[in-house]
Design a protein around this motif. Structure first.
Motif, mmCIF file in Angstrom:
data_model
loop_
_atom_site.group_PDB
_atom_site.id
_atom_site.type_symbol
_atom_site.label_atom_id
_atom_site.label_comp_id
_atom_site.label_asym_id
_atom_site.label_seq_id
_atom_site.Cartn_x
_atom_site.Cartn_y
_atom_site.Cartn_z
ATOM 1 N N GLU A 132 50.859 27.100 43.027
ATOM 2 C CA GLU A 132 51.403 27.557 44.309
ATOM 3 C C GLU A 132 52.243 28.811 44.079
ATOM 4 O O GLU A 132 52.149 29.796 44.811
ATOM 5 N N MET A 133 53.049 28.765 43.024
ATOM 6 C CA MET A 133 53.880 29.911 42.663
ATOM 7 C C MET A 133 52.987 31.119 42.392
ATOM 8 O O MET A 133 53.229 32.217 42.874
ATOM 9 N N SER A 134 51.937 30.887 41.653
ATOM 10 C CA SER A 134 51.025 31.961 41.288
ATOM 11 C C SER A 134 50.392 32.568 42.542
ATOM 12 O O SER A 134 50.241 33.778 42.660
ATOM 13 N N ARG A 135 50.056 31.715 43.496
ATOM 14 C CA ARG A 135 49.440 32.209 44.724
ATOM 15 C C ARG A 135 50.408 33.096 45.516
ATOM 16 O O ARG A 135 50.060 34.148 46.007
ATOM 17 N N ARG A 136 51.660 32.633 45.586
ATOM 18 C CA ARG A 136 52.637 33.393 46.366
ATOM 19 C C ARG A 136 53.116 34.636 45.629
ATOM 20 O O ARG A 136 53.505 35.615 46.243
ATOM 21 N N ALA A 137 53.131 34.574 44.306
ATOM 22 C CA ALA A 137 53.704 35.694 43.548
ATOM 23 C C ALA A 137 52.716 36.857 43.409
ATOM 24 O O ALA A 137 53.126 37.994 43.185
ATOM 25 N N ARG A 138 51.447 36.565 43.558
ATOM 26 C CA ARG A 138 50.414 37.616 43.521
ATOM 27 C C ARG A 138 50.618 38.605 42.368
ATOM 28 O O ARG A 138 50.542 39.825 42.531
ATOM 29 N N SER A 139 50.940 38.088 41.212
ATOM 30 C CA SER A 139 51.059 38.895 39.975
ATOM 31 C C SER A 139 52.048 40.040 40.101
ATOM 32 O O SER A 139 51.867 41.091 39.489
ATOM 33 N N THR A 179 54.293 33.862 37.733
ATOM 34 C CA THR A 179 54.575 35.084 38.488
ATOM 35 C C THR A 179 53.781 36.265 37.935
ATOM 36 O O THR A 179 53.880 37.363 38.456
ATOM 37 N N GLY A 180 53.045 36.018 36.884
ATOM 38 C CA GLY A 180 52.279 37.093 36.264
ATOM 39 C C GLY A 180 52.995 37.689 35.076
ATOM 40 O O GLY A 180 52.425 38.483 34.333
ATOM 41 N N ALA A 181 54.261 37.312 34.885
ATOM 42 C CA ALA A 181 55.036 37.893 33.791
ATOM 43 C C ALA A 181 54.480 37.445 32.440
ATOM 44 O O ALA A 181 53.853 36.392 32.321
ATOM 45 N N GLU A 182 54.728 38.278 31.443
ATOM 46 C CA GLU A 182 54.338 37.945 30.092
ATOM 47 C C GLU A 182 55.565 37.302 29.428
ATOM 48 O O GLU A 182 56.682 37.794 29.606
ATOM 49 N N ILE A 183 55.354 36.239 28.684
ATOM 50 C CA ILE A 183 56.490 35.588 28.014
ATOM 51 C C ILE A 183 56.291 35.759 26.508
ATOM 52 O O ILE A 183 55.653 34.924 25.877
ATOM 53 N N PRO A 184 56.792 36.832 25.942
ATOM 54 C CA PRO A 184 56.570 37.030 24.507
ATOM 55 C C PRO A 184 57.399 36.058 23.673
ATOM 56 O O PRO A 184 58.359 35.455 24.173
ATOM 57 N N TYR A 185 57.010 35.940 22.421
ATOM 58 C CA TYR A 185 57.784 35.084 21.517
ATOM 59 C C TYR A 185 59.171 35.680 21.335
ATOM 60 O O TYR A 185 59.320 36.852 21.019
ATOM 61 N N PHE A 186 60.193 34.859 21.548
ATOM 62 C CA PHE A 186 61.564 35.343 21.423
ATOM 63 C C PHE A 186 62.336 34.396 20.508
ATOM 64 O O PHE A 186 62.716 33.302 20.923
ATOM 65 N N GLU A 290 54.333 49.670 39.108
ATOM 66 C CA GLU A 290 53.011 49.915 38.502
ATOM 67 C C GLU A 290 52.046 48.802 38.887
ATOM 68 O O GLU A 290 50.906 49.059 39.256
ATOM 69 N N ALA A 291 52.551 47.563 38.775
ATOM 70 C CA ALA A 291 51.703 46.420 39.085
ATOM 71 C C ALA A 291 51.249 46.474 40.539
ATOM 72 O O ALA A 291 50.096 46.177 40.857
ATOM 73 N N GLU A 292 52.166 46.915 41.397
ATOM 74 C CA GLU A 292 51.839 46.962 42.818
ATOM 75 C C GLU A 292 50.767 48.014 43.079
ATOM 76 O O GLU A 292 49.804 47.778 43.822
ATOM 77 N N ALA A 293 50.954 49.186 42.463
ATOM 78 C CA ALA A 293 49.972 50.259 42.621
ATOM 79 C C ALA A 293 48.600 49.776 42.164
ATOM 80 O O ALA A 293 47.587 49.997 42.829
ATOM 81 N N PRO A 313 39.293 46.052 33.985
ATOM 82 C CA PRO A 313 39.045 45.745 32.580
ATOM 83 C C PRO A 313 40.096 46.347 31.644
ATOM 84 O O PRO A 313 40.453 45.745 30.648
ATOM 85 N N ASP A 314 40.587 47.555 32.009
ATOM 86 C CA ASP A 314 41.538 48.166 31.065
ATOM 87 C C ASP A 314 42.864 47.420 31.067
ATOM 88 O O ASP A 314 43.560 47.358 30.065
ATOM 89 N N LYS A 315 43.180 46.811 32.204
ATOM 90 C CA LYS A 315 44.413 46.029 32.234
ATOM 91 C C LYS A 315 44.258 44.782 31.360
ATOM 92 O O LYS A 315 45.150 44.391 30.635
ATOM 93 N N GLU A 316 43.086 44.215 31.457
ATOM 94 C CA GLU A 316 42.785 43.044 30.631
ATOM 95 C C GLU A 316 42.909 43.408 29.145
ATOM 96 O O GLU A 316 43.470 42.669 28.350
ATOM 97 N N ALA A 317 42.406 44.602 28.839
ATOM 98 C CA ALA A 317 42.449 45.039 27.442
ATOM 99 C C ALA A 317 43.884 45.254 26.989
ATOM 100 O O ALA A 317 44.268 44.863 25.884
ATOM 101 N N ALA A 318 44.665 45.856 27.867
ATOM 102 C CA ALA A 318 46.069 46.123 27.520
ATOM 103 C C ALA A 318 46.791 44.818 27.252
ATOM 104 O O ALA A 318 47.622 44.699 26.353
ATOM 105 N N ARG A 319 46.459 43.817 28.035
ATOM 106 C CA ARG A 319 47.091 42.514 27.892
ATOM 107 C C ARG A 319 46.759 41.901 26.536
ATOM 108 O O ARG A 319 47.603 41.324 25.863
ATOM 109 N N GLN A 320 45.515 42.061 26.141
ATOM 110 C CA GLN A 320 45.113 41.460 24.876
ATOM 111 C C GLN A 320 45.630 42.241 23.674
ATOM 112 O O GLN A 320 45.775 41.700 22.584
ATOM 113 N N ALA A 321 45.891 43.520 23.914
ATOM 114 C CA ALA A 321 46.327 44.353 22.791
ATOM 115 C C ALA A 321 47.758 44.041 22.385
ATOM 116 O O ALA A 321 48.201 44.413 21.310
ATOM 117 N N SER A 322 48.508 43.381 23.257
ATOM 118 C CA SER A 322 49.897 43.089 22.887
ATOM 119 C C SER A 322 50.164 41.595 22.961
ATOM 120 O O SER A 322 50.811 41.111 23.856
#
Lengths: 335, 652
Positions: A132-139, A179-186, A290-293, A313-322
Motif C-alpha cells: 500500500e505504501m509503495s502504491r501511494r509513494a509512487r517511487s 517508498t522507492g528509497a535505496e537502503i544501503p548497508y550502514f 530527478e525521480a519526479e522528472a 532500462p538505464d535507471k535499472e542499470a544504474a540501480r544494479q551498478a551500485s
C-alpha cells in the motif's frame, strides 16, 4: 475511541515537535487512530531510574500505563527513550508484586499495567502494508539512499525490549524501501551517538556523532533516518558544533522515520517540519526532483502507443551498478 | 539361593552422599541375601579380591553390585564373579552413582533411594539364569568414511596391516581440508608436499579401494558384521576413462562457484578440483551445467579425448560387509556472516576467512600465490587478523575453542610477511593458545622475527573509509580503544563438525553434540571408540584438532579396528530373544518389527511354522518381545518375570 493511546513524552511536545507533527500526518494518511494520553506524566527519562533506588523509573511509567489501559489495548511511544522506559517498568511490574502494591496504594485502585507498549516502527509495520505504501509513494524516493540509524535503546537491552535484532536491526527497512528509497548497508546503525553526554561532556557526543556521520557519507548515504529524538538532536542539531570542532564541512540531513515516509507519500518538507532541522535536505530534494522528472518522462512514454512501458532500462542499470555497501562515494562533504 | 550384595563407596563419589554401610545393612535383611558389605573401591584389585573371597566364604550363587553405571564396570565385575567360579551373568549391576549419589545432595534421601534400588536388583537377580555367550565370525574388512588426512592415515595403517579397506569420500578427490592449506605450523612444511604423496599411496595401495563422490546411505548389522549401502553419485564422467587432462574444464562455457577454493576465484560446471587431485578425474555439476539448465551445450563431450563424458550416468548403490567402521568426516569452518554483523556480515569483499586467505597464499591457488584484495585486486599492505570468530563467544552460543586458530593465524602472519615484505600484520587475539610441541616458540617468532603486531582484545566494528576498512577494537593490555586501517581483514573462523555429520551419526547410531562433533565413548579412556561397538572416530570429526593430533588419532583408531578384526570371531551377548515354540502362533509380527533381520521361519514336524531367533544376529533390543501378541518371546536376562519383580519391589 481509536485503537492506540499516544504517549508523546517531553521531546515530542518541545524539541522534537516536528516528530509529533509528522507522526500524526503519516498516521492519519493510513487511518491509524491516535488518542493523546490524558494527563500523562514524565517517563522518568535518564535520571529517574538512577535515583530513589531506581524505583521512580518504575513508578512514573506505571501511572501512564494505568491511564492508557483504561480504554486502550496498546500505547505507542514514538520516542525511543520513552518506549524503553515504559517497557522496562512493565517488566519490573510483572516481576515484582511489591512495586505493584506501592503504585496501587498511591492510585487507590487496581493497577492496569498490561497495556501493550509499542514504538513507532512496530506500529507502522503492523498498520501499514508495504505494498500500500509503495502504491501511494509512487517511487518518489527513487535513488535516495537512506541510512537506517537505530541507535541504542530501540533494541537494547534485548531481554527487556524483545524488538528486532540488537546487533543488526532491520525493522525500518520494509516501509522505507517501499517508498522507492535505496537502503544501503550502514555498519553504524547501532553505534552510540553519545546520548545524553552532551550535557556533561560534550566532546564525547561530538566525537561519537561525528563518526556516525562520517561513515554514513562514506557509504554514500543521502540522509539518515532515526526514531529517537536524542539521536536526532546529536546528529542534526550538533552537526554544526561537530563541523566547528573538527573543521569538517558535513551536511548530512537527519530525518525522523515519519518524516522520511511523509516525503515518500508526497507531503511537503514544511508540512513535516523538516524546515525546523539544523541541516537542510537539499540533497534529498534534488534526487526527488530527478525521480519526479523521470517519472513524468515515463508517464509521457506510457502515453505513446508503441510499448515502451515499464521502468527505463538505464535507471535499472544504474540501480544494479551500485549494490548496497559497495558504493563508497566521496561526494558526502559538500562545499 | 545365596545372594551377595556389595555396596561400593567409589571413594567419596558414592559414600559422600549415600551411607553405604546402611545400604549394606538393609540389604542383609532382604530375602535370600546371605552376605552384604560396603567396599571402598570394589573395582580395584583388593576390592575384587574381597568379592571373590566373599563368594567362596559364604557360598554365594548370585551377586548384586551396587556401584556405578553398567557401562563403566559391568564387564569388570562379570569377570570377577567368573574368577570366583560363578557364571558371569549371575551378576546384577545396580547404579547408585550416576543414578543416585551424583544427582542428589540429601544423604538421608539418597541412602533410602539406594536401598530401594538394591532391593530392585536383588529381586531381579533371583530370577536370573546362567547364560552362555555364542560366537560369530568377524568380516575381515574395514570401512573408512571421509578421505581427509585422518581418513587417509587410518586407511593406510590398516591396509599396511593386511586389512582390506574401503575409503569413501563424498567429494571428487581425497585430501580434505588439508589439501586446501598452503603451509603447516609450526615447521612451515608445505601442506601439499606432505599430503599428496599419502593421497597417491592411498589410491595405489593394493588393500585400499577408493570410492569418491560417494556417501554412506544406510548401515545395518553390528560390530564385526556391518552391512553398508554406499551411494556413488553420478558425475557424468566415467572415472575409468577420464585422464584428468582438464580440456573439458578449459572449454566449458558454464561458470560455477569454486568450492575447493572457497570461492576465491571461479570454477566451471565441469572441473577438476585442483591439479593434484586424487583421483585426477573431472566432475560435472548438473546444477551449473548449461546442458542440464538450458538443454543445450555438450561441449565437454565433444572435446573430451578419452570419450569419458556420459550425461546418462546414474547413481549406483553398492552394498558391502565390513567388520569395523572408522568415521573421519572432519570439520567445516564456521559460517560467520549471520552471527557477526559487526564485521560487515559479508558486505565487505575485503573481509575474508582464513581458509580463503590460505587459498590466496597457496602457490597452486587461484591467485598463484599472490595475495590480492578481492575488491580491486591490489596487493594489501596492512592486514588485520581477527581471532576467535565463532569461537569462545558465548554471546552467539559458541563457547568452544577452535584449538587451531591461534596457530594458523600466527602462520598466516608469518607467510604474509614472506609474500609481501613491506606489509604489516595486526592480530587481534583473546589469549594465545599454543600448547603443542614448538608452538609457543612459533607464535613468538611471528611477533619478534616477522613483526606481527599482537593486540589483545576483540574487534567491535569494521567500517569503510576511503576504500579501506577501519577495524575498531580494544587493546585490553594498554586499556584503550584502537583503530587500525586495513586493506584486508582475515577472520579466524572457528570449527564445527562437517555438514551432514549429524545425519551420518544417526545412520551409524552414534551420538554427536550441538556443533556437529561426534562423541567418543569416554573422554579419557575411550577416546577413539564410540558407544556403538566396532565404530571408531579419527580426526576433527570428534573435536577441533590440528594435523598431528588428527594423524595420531587416526592411527589409534586404525589400531583399535585392527585389534577387533584380528580376533577372527567375536563373542556375542547371550542376552538375546528366545521364542517359546510350543506356544508360538507363527504370526511373524516379530519378524516385521525386528531391526536386525534376526527372525527366521522354522518348520516343525507337526506341520506348524514358528518363529526362531538367530542368536548371532539378535541384539537383544526387546522390540519383538513387546510386539509378540501371545507374549511368547522373552529376552534372556530381561525376562518378564524379572522386570515385574523389579517393579513390584519398587512399588512396595
Amino acid at each position: 475511541m481509536s485503537a492506540y493511546s499516544y504517549f508523546p513524552g517531553c521531546s515530542l511536545t518541545s524539541t522534537a515537535i516536528e516528530y509529533d507533527t509528522s507522526f500524526r500526518l503519516v498516521a492519519e494518511e493510513f487511518g491509524i487512530g491516535l488518542d493523546m494520553l490524558e494527563d500523562w506524566n514524565c517517563c522518568g527519562a535518564s535520571p529517574a531510574p538512577h535515583h530513589w533506588g531506581g524505583n521512580l523509573g518504575v513508578f512514573l511509567p506505571a501511572r501512564n500505563l494505568h491511564i492508557a489501559g483504561a480504554g486502550h489495548q496498546a500505547m505507542v511511544a514514538p520516542c525511543a527513550g520513552c518506549y524503553t522506559r515504559h517497557k522496562y517498568a512493565q517488566q519490573q511490574l510483572v516481576r515484582n508484586e511489591e512495586h505493584r502494591t506501592k503504585v496501587e496504594n498511591a492510585l487507590h485502585e487496581p493497577l492496569r499495567y498490561q497495556t501493550r507498549i509499542m514504538n513507532i516502527i512496530e506500529l507502522f509495520n503492523e498498520e501499514i502494508d508495504p505494498e500500500e505504501m509503495s502504491r501511494r509513494a509512487r517511487s518518489r524516493l527513487e535513488n535516495v539512499r537512506l541510512g537506517t540509524y537505530y541507535g541504542c535503546v530501540l533494541t537494547r537491552p534485548a531481554e527487556v525490549l524483545g524488538f528486532d535484532d540488537p546487533k543488526d536491526p532491520v525493522s525500518m527497512e520494509p516501509l522505507l524501501a517501499a517508498t522507492g528509497a535505496e537502503i544501503p548497508y550502514f555498519p553504524f546503525k547501532t553505534e552510540c551517538c553519545g546520548s545524553y553526554m552532551g550535557l556533561a561532556k560534550k566532546e564525547i557526543v561530538l566525537r561519537a556523532s561525528r563518526r556516525i556521520i562520517e561513515v554514513a557519507l562514506e557509504c554514500g548515504i543521502d540522509a539518515l533516518v532515526t526514531a529517537c529524538p536524542l539521536c536526532h538532536q546529536n546528529l542534526d542539531l550538533r552537526q554544526g558544533q561537530i563541523n566547528r570542532a573538527f573543521g569538517t564541512k558535513y551536511e548530512l540531513p537527519v530525518l525522523y522515520l515519519s518524516q522520511a515516509l511523509g516525503l515518500g507519500l508526497g507531503m511537503a518538507p514544511e508540512e513535516l517540519g523538516i524546515d525546523a532541522h539544523a541541516v537542510g535536505i537539499g540533497r534529498v530534494m534534488r534526487k526527488m526532483a530527478e525521480a519526479e522528472a523521470q517519472e513524468s518522462e515515463n508517464e509521457a512514454r506510457r502515453q505513446r502507443p508503441a510499448g515502451a512501458a515499464g521502468r527505463s532500462p538505464d535507471k535499472e542499470a544504474a540501480r544494479q551498478a551500485s549494490p548496497a555497501g559497495t558504493a563508497m562515494a566521496r561526494d558526502g562533504e559538500s562545499t | 539361593m545365596r545372594i551377595g550384595v556389595f555396596v561400593c563407596q567409589c571413594g567419596t563419589n558414592i559414600a559422600a552422599t549415600v551411607n553405604t554401610g546402611e545400604v549394606a545393612e538393609a540389604a542383609m535383611a532382604m530375602r535370600n541375601v546371605a552376605h552384604a558389605e560396603s567396599i571402598q573401591y570394589s573395582c580395584s584389585e583388593p576390592g575384587q579380591k574381597a568379592i571373590i573371597n566373599a563368594v567362596h566364604r559364604h557360598g554365594l550363587t548370585r551377586v548384586v553390585m551396587a556401584a556405578c553405571s553398567p557401562r563403566m564396570h559391568e564387564t569388570t565385575f562379570r569377570r570377577t564373579v567368573n574368577q570366583a567360579g560363578m557364571n558371569p551373568f549371575m551378576l546384577e549391576m545396580v547404579n547408585i552413582r550416576e543414578h543416585c549419589s551424583w544427582i542428589h545432595s540429601d544423604m538421608e534421601e539418597a541412602t533410602l533411594k539406594a536401598i530401594d534400588l538394591v532391593r530392585k536388583g536383588v529381586a531381579r537377580v533371583r530370577d536370573q539364569a546362567p547364560l552362555h555367550p555364542d560366537t560369530v565370525p568377524v568380516t575381515m574388512g574395514a570401512l573408512v568414511i571421509g578421505g581427509g588426512v585422518a581418513g587417509i592415515q587410518a586407511a593406510l595403517d590398516m591396509a599396511d596391516a593386511g586389512i582390506p579397506v574401503t575409503l569413501v569420500e563424498r567429494e571428487s578427490t581425497i585430501g580434505g581440508n588439508m589439501a586446501r592449506l598452503d603451509k603447516t605450523f609450526p615447521t612451515l612444511d608445505c601442506s601439499s608436499c606432505i599430503l599428496t604423496p599419502r593421497m597417491v599411496e592411498a589410491k595405489q595401495h593394493e588393500n585400499i579401494r577408493l570410492m569418491v563422490n560417494s556417501e554412506v546411505e544406510q548401515v545395518r548389522g553390528y560390530i564385526g558384521n556391518f552391512e553398508v549401502d554406499v551411494r556413488r553419485k553420478a558425475t557424468c564422467v566415467n572415472e575409468e576413462k577420464c585422464t584428468g587432462c582438464m580440456i573439458c574444464e578449459q572449454k566449458c562455457p558454464g561458470k560455477a562457484p569454486d568450492e575447493f577454493n572457497v570461492d576465491v576465484g571461479e570454477s566451471k560446471a565441469i572441473s577438476v578440483p585442483f591439479p593434484q587431485a586424487v583421483p585426477l578425474v573431472a566432475k560435472l555439476r548438473k546444477e551449473h551445467c548449461r546442458l542440464f539448465i538450458k538443454g543445450k551445450c555438450s561441449v565437454c563431450q565433444k572435446v573430451c579425448p578419452a570419450d569419458a563424458i556420459d550425461y546418462e550416468q546414474e547413481d549406483e548403490v553398492l552394498t558391502e560387509k565390513f567388520g569395523a567402521i572408522i568415521v573421519a568426516t572432519g570439520y567445516d569452518t564456521f559460517d560467520w556472516k549471520a552471527a557477526y554483523p559487526e564485521y560487515g556480515g559479508g558486505h565487505y569483499p575485503d573481509v575474508i576467512t582464513s581458509l580463503q586467505y590460505e587459498r590466496m597464499l597457496s602457490a597452486s591457488g587461484p591467485t598463484g600465490g599472490h595475495v590480492k584484495r578481492p575488491s580491486d585486486g591490489e596487493e594489501p599492505k596492512n592486514i588485520v587478523f581477527i581471532s576467535c570468530v565463532g569461537s569462545r563467544d558465548p554471546s552467539i552460543g559458541r563457547p568452544l575453542c577452535c584449538s587451531v586458530g591461534c596457530m594458523y593465524t600466527a602462520k598466516q602472519a608469518i607467510l604474509t610477511k614472506e609474500h609481501i615484505p613491506d606489509s604489516r600484520s595486526y592480530v587481534f587475539y583473546m589469549d594465545i593458545r599454543a600448547s603443542g610441541k614448538g608452538y609457543d616458540e612459533f607464535t613468538r617468532r611471528a611477533q619478534e622475527e616477522f613483526g606481527a603486531v599482537y593486540l589483545r582484545g576483540r574487534v567491535g566494528k569494521i567500517y569503510p573509509r576511503g576504500g579501506r576498512l577501519v577495524v575498531m577494537g580494544v587493546d585490553t593490555l594498554a586499556g584503550e580503544q584502537v583503530e587500525v586501517e586495513a586493506d584486508l581483514v582475515v577472520l579466524a573462523t572457528g570449527l564445527s563438525g562437517a555438514g551432514g555429520a549429524d545425519e551420518l551419526a544417526r545412520k551409524l547410531n552414534i551420538s554427536y553434540d550441538r556443533y556437529g562433533f561426534l562423541s567418543e565413548g569416554h573422554p579419557k579412556l575411550r577416546p577413539v571408540e564410540t558407544n556403538t561397538g566396532g565404530i571408531y572416530l579419527a580426526g576433527a570429526c570428534q573435536a577441533p584438532r590440528d594435523i598431528p593430533d588428527s594423524v595420531a588419532q587416526a592411527s589409534a583408531a586404525a589400531a583399535k579396528a585392527a585389534g577387533l578384526l584380528s580376533r577372527g570371531e567375536l563373542e556375542t551377548s547371550p542376552m538375546v530373544a528366545e521364542v517359546d515354540w510350543m506356544r508360538c502362533t507363527g504370526c511373524f509380527k516379530c519378524r516385521d518389527v525386528c531391526p536386525y533381520g534376526a527372525i527366521e521361519e522354522e518348520g516343525l514336524r507337526d506341520g506348524r511354522t514358528v518363529a526362531r531367533v538367530i542368536p548371532s544376529l539378535c541384539q537383544g533390543c526387546g522390540v519383538c518381545n513387546v510386539a509378540c501378541p501371545p507374549s511368547v518371546i522373552s529376552l534372556k536376562g530381561f525376562t518378564d518375570n524379572q522386570l515385574i519383580a523389579e517393579v513390584v519391589e519398587l512399588l512396595r
